[in-house]
Design a protein around this motif. Structure first.
Motif, mmCIF file in Angstrom:
data_model
loop_
_atom_site.group_PDB
_atom_site.id
_atom_site.type_symbol
_atom_site.label_atom_id
_atom_site.label_comp_id
_atom_site.label_asym_id
_atom_site.label_seq_id
_atom_site.Cartn_x
_atom_site.Cartn_y
_atom_site.Cartn_z
ATOM 1 N N ALA A 363 19.594 18.411 57.837
ATOM 2 C CA ALA A 363 20.195 17.751 58.993
ATOM 3 C C ALA A 363 20.720 16.370 58.626
ATOM 4 O O ALA A 363 21.833 15.987 59.012
ATOM 5 N N LEU A 364 19.928 15.623 57.871
ATOM 6 C CA LEU A 364 20.337 14.272 57.502
ATOM 7 C C LEU A 364 21.482 14.276 56.496
ATOM 8 O O LEU A 364 22.293 13.337 56.470
ATOM 9 N N ALA A 365 21.566 15.310 55.680
ATOM 10 C CA ALA A 365 22.705 15.421 54.767
ATOM 11 C C ALA A 365 24.002 15.552 55.556
ATOM 12 O O ALA A 365 25.032 14.948 55.197
ATOM 13 N N ILE A 366 23.968 16.330 56.643
ATOM 14 C CA ILE A 366 25.129 16.466 57.512
ATOM 15 C C ILE A 366 25.439 15.127 58.187
ATOM 16 O O ILE A 366 26.593 14.674 58.230
ATOM 17 N N LEU A 367 24.412 14.500 58.722
ATOM 18 C CA LEU A 367 24.592 13.216 59.395
ATOM 19 C C LEU A 367 25.203 12.181 58.454
ATOM 20 O O LEU A 367 26.156 11.480 58.812
ATOM 21 N N ASN A 368 24.672 12.082 57.249
ATOM 22 C CA ASN A 368 25.153 11.078 56.306
ATOM 23 C C ASN A 368 26.562 11.376 55.811
ATOM 24 O O ASN A 368 27.320 10.453 55.485
ATOM 25 N N THR A 369 26.930 12.648 55.796
ATOM 26 C CA THR A 369 28.309 13.007 55.452
ATOM 27 C C THR A 369 29.285 12.369 56.440
ATOM 28 O O THR A 369 30.340 11.862 56.055
ATOM 29 N N VAL A 370 28.926 12.396 57.715
ATOM 30 C CA VAL A 370 29.757 11.762 58.740
ATOM 31 C C VAL A 370 29.718 10.249 58.597
ATOM 32 O O VAL A 370 30.757 9.574 58.592
ATOM 33 N N ARG A 371 28.534 9.682 58.454
ATOM 34 C CA ARG A 371 28.375 8.230 58.431
ATOM 35 C C ARG A 371 29.120 7.572 57.269
ATOM 36 O O ARG A 371 29.642 6.449 57.421
ATOM 37 N N LYS A 372 29.224 8.252 56.153
ATOM 38 C CA LYS A 372 29.910 7.662 54.994
ATOM 39 C C LYS A 372 31.379 7.404 55.262
ATOM 40 O O LYS A 372 31.986 6.552 54.592
ATOM 41 N N THR A 373 31.954 8.119 56.201
ATOM 42 C CA THR A 373 33.367 7.908 56.535
ATOM 43 C C THR A 373 33.533 6.860 57.638
ATOM 44 O O THR A 373 34.656 6.572 58.040
ATOM 45 N N ARG A 374 32.430 6.301 58.091
ATOM 46 C CA ARG A 374 32.458 5.339 59.200
ATOM 47 C C ARG A 374 31.906 3.964 58.825
ATOM 48 O O ARG A 374 32.306 2.966 59.421
ATOM 49 N N ILE A 375 30.980 3.883 57.907
ATOM 50 C CA ILE A 375 30.259 2.643 57.612
ATOM 51 C C ILE A 375 30.781 2.029 56.319
ATOM 52 O O ILE A 375 30.922 2.709 55.299
ATOM 53 N N LEU A 376 31.045 0.715 56.359
ATOM 54 C CA LEU A 376 31.489 0.020 55.162
ATOM 55 C C LEU A 376 30.469 0.188 54.036
ATOM 56 O O LEU A 376 29.258 0.133 54.277
ATOM 57 N N PRO A 377 30.931 0.398 52.803
ATOM 58 C CA PRO A 377 30.002 0.582 51.678
ATOM 59 C C PRO A 377 28.972 -0.536 51.558
ATOM 60 O O PRO A 377 27.814 -0.286 51.191
ATOM 61 N N ALA A 378 29.359 -1.766 51.863
ATOM 62 C CA ALA A 378 28.429 -2.889 51.747
ATOM 63 C C ALA A 378 27.273 -2.784 52.739
ATOM 64 O O ALA A 378 26.199 -3.362 52.515
ATOM 65 N N SER A 379 27.484 -2.072 53.822
ATOM 66 C CA SER A 379 26.445 -1.934 54.847
ATOM 67 C C SER A 379 25.769 -0.568 54.820
ATOM 68 O O SER A 379 24.720 -0.384 55.458
ATOM 69 N N TYR A 380 26.357 0.374 54.098
ATOM 70 C CA TYR A 380 25.896 1.764 54.190
ATOM 71 C C TYR A 380 24.604 2.008 53.407
ATOM 72 O O TYR A 380 24.427 1.558 52.277
ATOM 73 N N GLN A 381 23.703 2.735 54.037
ATOM 74 C CA GLN A 381 22.529 3.315 53.386
ATOM 75 C C GLN A 381 22.297 4.691 53.975
ATOM 76 O O GLN A 381 22.423 4.877 55.191
ATOM 77 N N ASP A 382 21.967 5.648 53.119
ATOM 78 C CA ASP A 382 21.600 6.964 53.640
ATOM 79 C C ASP A 382 20.409 6.826 54.581
ATOM 80 O O ASP A 382 19.485 6.047 54.316
ATOM 81 N N ILE A 383 20.429 7.566 55.670
ATOM 82 C CA ILE A 383 19.243 7.688 56.513
ATOM 83 C C ILE A 383 18.367 8.754 55.890
ATOM 84 O O ILE A 383 18.796 9.891 55.683
ATOM 85 N N SER A 384 17.154 8.381 55.584
ATOM 86 C CA SER A 384 16.240 9.293 54.889
ATOM 87 C C SER A 384 14.862 9.208 55.535
ATOM 88 O O SER A 384 14.275 8.130 55.630
ATOM 89 N N THR A 385 14.382 10.322 56.017
ATOM 90 C CA THR A 385 13.072 10.377 56.659
ATOM 91 C C THR A 385 12.597 11.818 56.680
ATOM 92 O O THR A 385 13.399 12.749 56.564
#
Length: 467
Positions: A363-385
């Motif tokens: 589920a988080l792999a799908i979520l992070n796939t979307v987030r990577k196209t939205r969040i600046l690299p300087a601010s981006y971190q994978d959500i992992s839990t």
């Protein structure tokens, strides 16, 4: 996509049941055209008026749309929704027509006209006729989903067969009867429309306004998610993504336009990429006429729920103060797919279904796939839990932000509140007062406008809320 049959579609809309209209339709005016060919009927699908979906009340209740202080003073209904006034009689305040109701049913009437007549139209092959018929089926089902999830309670399996939804009309005839059916009956009707349309839909649409095979799969996923049927929702999400899995790169868009987006005091920047050719579209549908040209502004408190570094947000709104109002002002111009379906929604439906099945990492792999196209690299971190609740909250937060100012966050909140596990409630402070929207508030269901109840056509309408 010109508004070819706007006048006729308006005359066919629910509520316009004057006897003079019947005479008007029986006698084609001089210089006017009565639809006979398939192209005539297909033009209703190209009519952008029929594709509008207005969910203003839902946006105000969620505080996804800023309401000016002067408007709160002058408009008691807007005040009741925006400030969560449990004591307000919203039924009494809905004294005028409401575009959410009439626009949606106006579209339904146009789609009914196609469904009734396309198969017997002229100047087309049987296959071509069936395609247009199927496209109208999908569009009608989408409209019924919208109006049901605005005016009726959310779907709950144990009560859906007894609670009323909205009037069902399946004919464009001005004298067609209507019946306010149950929520279960309405969902069965919607699912059946999709099922009947599915074999005839094209893989590639004639225009962005025409639903295709991917649209049907995506809409199936949306409907089944609203019914808490996560197995079927996941199945159709996968089928939709097999048709289109593209994501728009908002990071690249921001980088290409930041020279104008970041100019202090400038509130006119780039052209919206969320128009007809948005790469994420399954089908494009407008919001209300208020959304044409620019998006609604959003409150400061709502802006704070976006992630740090979210350039999709940064590219669309900028903080502004005008006299006594401070809000995030819409800075893009162009078109916005507020009423259609996009790949992002389907990705996040899939992510939720996987999380509910305890497949957290997937589920988080799908979520992070979307987030990577939205969040600046300087601010981006994978959500992992590994915690299901944390994962679900992250998925729902992203989905609410992605689909802000559409019906989906409102429909999701109602679904989640009925389920009782991931409840949605809000608290805010304004002018020294604290306001709360509880998860069990009656405000989550919108009352029918008085015009619809007092003039329901050939049927009756029972209010779904007390006030």
């Amino acid at each position: 996509m010109k508004n070819i049959y706007k006048k006729l579609a308006c005359l066919l809309a629910l509520g316009l049941t004057l006897a003079s209209c019947e005479d008007y339709l029986n006698d084609v005016p001089k210089g006017a055209k009565s639809p006979t060919t398939l192209a005539d009927y297909e033009a209703f699908l190209r009519d952008e008026y029929n594709t509008r979906i207005d969910v203003l009340g839902a946006n105000q209740l969620l505080n996804d749309q800023y309401v000016l202080l002067t408007t709160l003073t002058s408009n008691r209904l807007y005040n009741a929704l925006y400030l969560w006034d449990e004591n307000a009689d919203r039924i009494a305040l809905k004294v005028s027509d409401e575009s959410t109701y009439y626009t949606t049913y106006g579209g339904i009437s146009a789609f009914n006209l196609i469904i009734e007549n396309a198969l017997n139209s002229t100047n087309a092959t049987e296959e071509e006729k069936r395609v247009v018929w199927a496209e109208a089926k999908i569009m009608r089902a989408m409209n019924y989903f919208y109006v049901t999830n605005f005016y009726a309670d959310t779907y709950v399996a144990s009560t859906a067969a007894t609670k009323l939804s909205v009037p069902l009309i399946t004919s464009a005839n001005i004298n067609a009867p209507s019946k306010q059916i149950t929520i279960q009956e309405m969902y069965d009707f919607i699912l059946n429309d999709i099922k009947e349309a599915l074999p005839y839909l094209l893989k590639v649409s004639q225009t962005p306004l025409h639903p295709n095979l991917g649209t049907a799969y995506a809409f199936y996923a949306r409907v089944y998610l609203q019914m808490n049927n996560y197995t079927e929702a996941l199945k159709y999400a996968d089928l939709a993504l097999a048709e289109n899995n593209k994501l728009f790169d908002w990071v690249a868009f921001y980088e290409a336009n930041k020279a104008i987006i970041d100019v202090p005091g400038s509130y006119t920047t780039a052209v919206s990429p969320m128009g007809f050719n948005y790469t994420e579209n399954y089908v494009f549908r407008h919001g209300s006429t208020r959304n044409l040209g620019r998006e609604p502004n959003i409150p400061v408190e709502r802006a704070q729920r976006f992630e740090t570094g979210d350039v999709r947000f940064k590219s669309r709104w900028k903080i502004r103060t005008v006299t006594n109002d401070t809000y995030y002002y819409s800075i893009l111009s162009g078109m916005y797919n507020f009423g259609g379906i996009t790949t992002t929604e389907v990705y996040l439906i899939k992510a939720e279904c996987l999380a509910r099945d305890n497949k957290i990492s997937e589920a988080l792999a799908i979520l992070n796939t979307v987030r990577k196209t939205r969040i600046l690299p300087a601010s981006y971190q994978d959500i992992s839990t590994t915690d299901k609740t944390t994962a679900m909250n992250a998925i729902l937060r992203t989905k609410n932000n992605e689909l802000v100012q559409t019906l989906t966050p409102f429909a999701d909140a109602r679904r989640l509140n009925a389920e009782g596990v991931y409840k949605v409630s809000f608290t805010k402070t304004a002018n020294g007062n604290t306001y709360t929207l509880s998860s069990d508030s009656h405000l989550w269901t919108m009352p029918f406008p008085q015009g619809a109840v007092l003039n329901p056509g050939n049927g009756t309408i029972t209010q779904n809320v007390a006030k």
